[in-house]
Enzyme design. Sequence first.
Site, short mmCIF file in Angstrom:
data_model
loop_
_atom_site.label_atom_id
_atom_site.label_comp_id
_atom_site.label_asym_id
_atom_site.label_seq_id
_atom_site.Cartn_x
_atom_site.Cartn_y
_atom_site.Cartn_z
N HIS A 110 0.81 -1.22 0.00
CA HIS A 110 0.00 0.00 0.00
C HIS A 110 0.84 1.26 0.00
O HIS A 110 0.38 2.33 -0.40
CB HIS A 110 -0.92 0.03 1.22
N HIS A 125 5.62 6.87 6.49
CA HIS A 125 5.28 6.37 5.16
C HIS A 125 4.71 7.50 4.32
O HIS A 125 4.53 8.63 4.81
CB HIS A 125 4.28 5.21 5.27
N HIS A 140 2.00 9.02 0.97
CA HIS A 140 0.80 8.91 0.15
C HIS A 140 0.91 9.87 -1.03
O HIS A 140 1.51 10.94 -0.91
CB HIS A 140 -0.45 9.29 0.96
N HIS A 192 3.47 10.78 6.52
CA HIS A 192 2.88 10.53 7.83
C HIS A 192 3.92 9.90 8.74
O HIS A 192 4.48 8.84 8.44
CB HIS A 192 1.69 9.58 7.71
N THR A 209 -6.04 6.28 8.36
CA THR A 209 -6.62 6.48 7.03
C THR A 209 -6.58 5.20 6.21
O THR A 209 -6.81 5.22 5.00
CB THR A 209 -5.89 7.60 6.27
#
Length: 268
Positions: free
Chosen positions: A111, A137, A139, A156, A224
């Site tokens: 992910h 990590h 996004h 994050h 999230t």
Amino acid sequence: MMKKIVNQILPVTLSLALAACSVQSAGQREEHAADTNEKKESKLSSDHWSYEGDTGPEHWGEIDPANSACVNGSEQSPINIEFSQVQTKKAAEALNINYQPALFTIMNNGHTVQANTVDDGNSVVIEGKEYKLVQFHFHTPSEHQFNGQNYEMELHLVHKDMRGKIAVLGVMIKEGEENESLTSLWNVLPKEKTENDISLNEPVHLEALLPDDRSAFHYDGSLTTPPCTEGVKWTVFEKPIEMSKKQIHAFRQIFPDNHRPVQAIIKE
């Protein structure tokens, strides 16, 4: 309640409260902090949800009863932060960040690319409680929005206290200069899902991953990513950091889109 903390050079702290009494969100929120609870937890759920199609964000609550908060939660993340709805008031305490260069291992969990701590030497103190850094990590595009707009990426930094409660620092990323603090990590970005972590040979300078201006929005939200657990202390910095076009492209070659859409805000 949403508030904005402004850390200044002088020991003065301001807090801005969102005009709407509560910044609790409904719908869905995806903090990759879900992976924070343990790498095991991330691996168990990694094959059952995604960012598109029948296993995308709008279906997370259907995939597993444990994900019910993704659709029934009252303070889901991420959210759109409208600057016009913010008002100033004095804050009781400032956010304290205790970061130093540290070694990490990295993984591709299917992910995102996630860097896991090797020790617990880094922490933040929020409202008098200490949270140890567990992982960070990325996004793309950003999960949080400012005035309805996304940034190219969002970082994050996920922390936990002694009881397992989670606090996340969110940092917006815009295209600009190369981010040298991430060079060692970007040189070994795992393009496929990994079974074992990859050790970084050089320490990551965590302070350099934060904006110089520490003005930030604070609110109670959720992870999230499934299971969209609530009770997460969010700190989203107003000012972005930069990454080069090449660095952003390298991440998007692996994850073209790994963001959860913003969630509705429940107002009291």
